[in-house]
Scaffold this motif. Structure first.
Motif, PDB file in Angstrom:
ATOM      1  N   LEU A   1       0.643  -1.112   0.050  1.00  0.00           N
ATOM      2  CA  LEU A   1      -0.182   0.109   0.063  1.00  0.00           C
ATOM      3  C   LEU A   1       0.855   1.273   0.038  1.00  0.00           C
ATOM      4  O   LEU A   1       0.516   2.391  -0.568  1.00  0.00           O
ATOM      5  N   VAL A   2       2.241   1.199   0.492  1.00  0.00           N
ATOM      6  CA  VAL A   2       2.903   2.465   0.305  1.00  0.00           C
ATOM      7  C   VAL A   2       3.123   2.810  -1.081  1.00  0.00           C
ATOM      8  O   VAL A   2       3.017   3.844  -1.352  1.00  0.00           O
ATOM      9  N   ALA A   3       3.486   1.816  -1.911  1.00  0.00           N
ATOM     10  CA  ALA A   3       3.744   2.289  -3.367  1.00  0.00           C
ATOM     11  C   ALA A   3       2.403   2.729  -3.914  1.00  0.00           C
ATOM     12  O   ALA A   3       2.484   3.696  -4.811  1.00  0.00           O
ATOM     13  N   THR A   4       1.256   2.188  -3.473  1.00  0.00           N
ATOM     14  CA  THR A   4      -0.079   2.356  -4.082  1.00  0.00           C
ATOM     15  C   THR A   4      -0.505   3.830  -3.642  1.00  0.00           C
ATOM     16  O   THR A   4      -0.848   4.504  -4.581  1.00  0.00           O
ATOM     17  N   MET A   5      -0.121   4.127  -2.337  1.00  0.00           N
ATOM     18  CA  MET A   5      -0.558   5.424  -1.992  1.00  0.00           C
ATOM     19  C   MET A   5       0.297   6.524  -2.698  1.00  0.00           C
ATOM     20  O   MET A   5      -0.147   7.635  -3.060  1.00  0.00           O
ATOM     21  N   ALA A   6       1.410   6.233  -2.845  1.00  0.00           N
ATOM     22  CA  ALA A   6       2.409   7.365  -3.590  1.00  0.00           C
ATOM     23  C   ALA A   6       1.824   7.404  -5.017  1.00  0.00           C
ATOM     24  O   ALA A   6       2.406   8.478  -5.574  1.00  0.00           O
ATOM     25  N   PHE A   7       1.442   6.446  -5.497  1.00  0.00           N
ATOM     26  CA  PHE A   7       0.851   6.465  -7.059  1.00  0.00           C
ATOM     27  C   PHE A   7      -0.504   7.043  -7.192  1.00  0.00           C
ATOM     28  O   PHE A   7      -0.818   7.589  -8.468  1.00  0.00           O
ATOM     29  N   MET A   8      -1.193   7.063  -6.411  1.00  0.00           N
ATOM     30  CA  MET A   8      -2.543   7.579  -6.248  1.00  0.00           C
ATOM     31  C   MET A   8      -2.767   9.073  -6.690  1.00  0.00           C
ATOM     32  O   MET A   8      -3.809   9.318  -7.539  1.00  0.00           O
ATOM     33  N   PRO A   9      -2.177   9.846  -6.299  1.00  0.00           N
ATOM     34  CA  PRO A   9      -2.288  11.192  -6.520  1.00  0.00           C
ATOM     35  C   PRO A   9      -2.093  11.519  -8.085  1.00  0.00           C
ATOM     36  O   PRO A   9      -2.692  12.413  -8.740  1.00  0.00           O
ATOM     37  N   PHE A  10      -0.971  10.743  -8.920  1.00  0.00           N
ATOM     38  CA  PHE A  10      -0.911  11.006 -10.130  1.00  0.00           C
ATOM     39  C   PHE A  10      -2.055  10.294 -10.983  1.00  0.00           C
ATOM     40  O   PHE A  10      -2.056  10.710 -12.043  1.00  0.00           O
ATOM     41  N   THR A  11      -2.498   9.193 -10.481  1.00  0.00           N
ATOM     42  CA  THR A  11      -3.671   8.604 -11.013  1.00  0.00           C
ATOM     43  C   THR A  11      -4.695   9.574 -10.928  1.00  0.00           C
ATOM     44  O   THR A  11      -5.548   9.574 -11.839  1.00  0.00           O
ATOM     45  N   LEU A  12      -5.164  10.254  -9.810  1.00  0.00           N
ATOM     46  CA  LEU A  12      -6.097  11.007  -9.934  1.00  0.00           C
ATOM     47  C   LEU A  12      -5.872  12.307 -10.766  1.00  0.00           C
ATOM     48  O   LEU A  12      -7.153  12.622 -11.396  1.00  0.00           O
ATOM     49  N   ALA A  13      -4.901  12.817 -11.183  1.00  0.00           N
ATOM     50  CA  ALA A  13      -4.498  13.943 -11.936  1.00  0.00           C
ATOM     51  C   ALA A  13      -4.924  13.171 -13.396  1.00  0.00           C
ATOM     52  O   ALA A  13      -5.442  13.914 -14.390  1.00  0.00           O
ATOM     53  N   GLY A  14      -4.527  11.973 -13.758  1.00  0.00           N
ATOM     54  CA  GLY A  14      -4.760  11.693 -15.084  1.00  0.00           C
ATOM     55  C   GLY A  14      -6.301  11.091 -15.277  1.00  0.00           C
ATOM     56  O   GLY A  14      -6.622  11.555 -16.362  1.00  0.00           O
ATOM     57  N   SER A  15      -7.165  10.992 -14.074  1.00  0.00           N
ATOM     58  CA  SER A  15      -8.314  10.689 -14.259  1.00  0.00           C
ATOM     59  C   SER A  15      -9.072  11.944 -14.804  1.00  0.00           C
ATOM     60  O   SER A  15      -9.901  12.186 -15.446  1.00  0.00           O
ATOM     61  N   VAL A  16      -8.675  13.126 -13.997  1.00  0.00           N
ATOM     62  CA  VAL A  16      -9.122  14.420 -14.193  1.00  0.00           C
ATOM     63  C   VAL A  16      -9.060  14.882 -15.786  1.00  0.00           C
ATOM     64  O   VAL A  16      -9.753  15.262 -16.472  1.00  0.00           O
ATOM     65  N   THR A  17      -7.814  14.494 -16.258  1.00  0.00           N
ATOM     66  CA  THR A  17      -7.328  14.795 -17.675  1.00  0.00           C
ATOM     67  C   THR A  17      -8.098  14.152 -18.633  1.00  0.00           C
ATOM     68  O   THR A  17      -8.756  14.598 -19.344  1.00  0.00           O
ATOM     69  N   VAL A  18      -8.413  12.897 -18.530  1.00  0.00           N
ATOM     70  CA  VAL A  18      -9.270  12.041 -19.306  1.00  0.00           C
ATOM     71  C   VAL A  18     -10.559  12.620 -19.288  1.00  0.00           C
ATOM     72  O   VAL A  18     -11.159  12.743 -20.558  1.00  0.00           O
ATOM     73  N   LEU A  19     -11.197  13.076 -18.289  1.00  0.00           N
ATOM     74  CA  LEU A  19     -12.505  13.389 -18.064  1.00  0.00           C
ATOM     75  C   LEU A  19     -12.564  14.823 -19.087  1.00  0.00           C
ATOM     76  O   LEU A  19     -13.516  14.880 -20.025  1.00  0.00           O
ATOM     77  N   THR A  20     -11.378  15.604 -18.806  1.00  0.00           N
ATOM     78  CA  THR A  20     -11.652  16.781 -19.553  1.00  0.00           C
ATOM     79  C   THR A  20     -11.341  16.595 -20.995  1.00  0.00           C
ATOM     80  O   THR A  20     -12.229  17.320 -22.101  1.00  0.00           O
TER      81      THR A  20
END
Length: 343
Positions: free
Chosen positions: A257-276
């Motif tokens: 989960l350490v690696a997952t938590m570090a990866f999540m904010p960048f995935t969030l930014a990518g998700s917002v970009t995809v919707l836009t």
């Protein structure tokens, strides 16, 4: 109160990244302001007092006759006649921005899109809708979409990566071949086909993007499970008769989960970009929805109204920059090289 020394150290490392720490608070303030968007930007009052009775139009429609009007239809609180009636026998509390994201301004002094003025601070779009109201609602739906997609993708990706990494062998081999094939599916074409058959909405887009977004988490989790499954403490737990899924959950998953938590904010930014991007192409949220991508598309189609493109650009740029800076701070907080050092 937090007493775990590792958690305290991670929080200290997060705060040391000043850019990410400040970005976190800025983003949190923006999120808190936009979540109750109906109370910030709405063409219906928050509360109305008339002849001693209290009304809350923001939650419920009231007939015009209840405020001294003539018709038994839903009250239009932008009507000067109704406003005068209410103010003569009571009071009215309006939101800070007296426009909803779909409110059409019929009394513009110039053809839409109109330039910013004292009433419409960021101007109006080509359908005479207030840009500030649409930005507030668009920011909220973009962030909520990104959070929802990221969290569900993380759950599925962690589960799939854990199975592959822990059991290895044929499970890992088949899983990797499936991901290689599945990742080659043309997501954009599927969205275009979907848009031609039905009108996509929030949940349709979420479900379709979820079919592919979970794969980004598999790699980091799989690598952690492959590394940890032969550690001594895992072998000891297995020798003591602890089941595989309990070992995965109690002993290996916390490290993954350490690696997952570090990866999540960048995935969030990518998700917002995809919707836009999808909204910009016209295959995203339904027409009329508050959308930052649709605002950019309007700016592209109306070069004579530069405030549309500039507003969309700066809102998206600021949002993504904040998320990336937060992601960098989270990465530093969970970096094992910085966890027990003063660097």
């Amino acid at each position: 109160m937090i007493t775990n020394p590792i958690t305290i150290r991670r929080l200290e490392n997060f705060k040391k990244n000043r850019r990410g720490y400040v970005s976190f608070w800025i983003f949190l303030v923006l999120l808190i302001l936009t979540l109750p968007a109906e109370f910030i930007a709405n063409d219906k009052p928050i509360a109305v007092s008339y002849q001693g009775d209290l009304f809350f139009p923001i939650f419920k429609d009231y007939k015009e006759t209840e405020f001294g009007g003539t018709f038994r239809t839903a009250t239009d609180f932008t009507d000067p006649f109704i406003i005068e009636k209410i103010q003569n026998k009571g009071w009215i509390i309006n939101p800070l921005v007296p426009f909803d994201h779909q409110t059409v301004a019929w009394d513009l002094a110039m053809p839409a899109p109109s330039a910013p003025d004292t009433i419409h601070i960021l101007g109006t779009d080509d359908q005479a809708r207030d840009v500030l109201a649409r930005v507030i609602y668009g920011f909220r739906i973009s962030v909520l979409f990104g959070f929802t997609l990221t969290i569900i993708s993380a759950i599925i990706g962690v589960f799939a990566g854990a199975l592959q990494g822990y059991f290895g062998g044929w499970v890992d081999l088949i899983g990797q071949r499936f991901i290689e094939i599945w990742s080659g599916m043309p997501t954009l074409y599927l969205l275009i086909i979907l848009a031609s058959i039905i009108e996509p909405n929030f949940w349709w887009l979420l479900g379709l993007l979820l079919l592919f977004s979970w794969m980004g988490f598999v790699g980091v989790v799989r690598a952690e499970f492959l590394r940890a499954r032969n550690f001594d403490y895992v072998r000891a737990a297995r020798a003591l008769g602890l089941g595989d899924f309990k070992i995965m959950l109690r002993h290996v998953l916390p490290n993954a989960l350490v690696a997952t938590m570090a990866f999540m904010p960048f995935t969030l930014a990518g998700s917002v970009t995809v919707l836009t991007s999808l909204d910009f192409l016209g295959i995203g949220l339904p027409a009329g929805s508050a959308s930052l991508g649709e605002l950019l598309a309007q700016g592209k189609a109306n070069f004579q109204a530069p405030w549309l493109a500039l507003t969309g650009f700066f809102v998206i740029a600021i949002m993504l920059s904040l998320l990336i800076f937060i992601g960098e701070a989270v990465r530093d907080a969970f970096d094992p090289r910085k966890l027990f050092t003063n660097k």
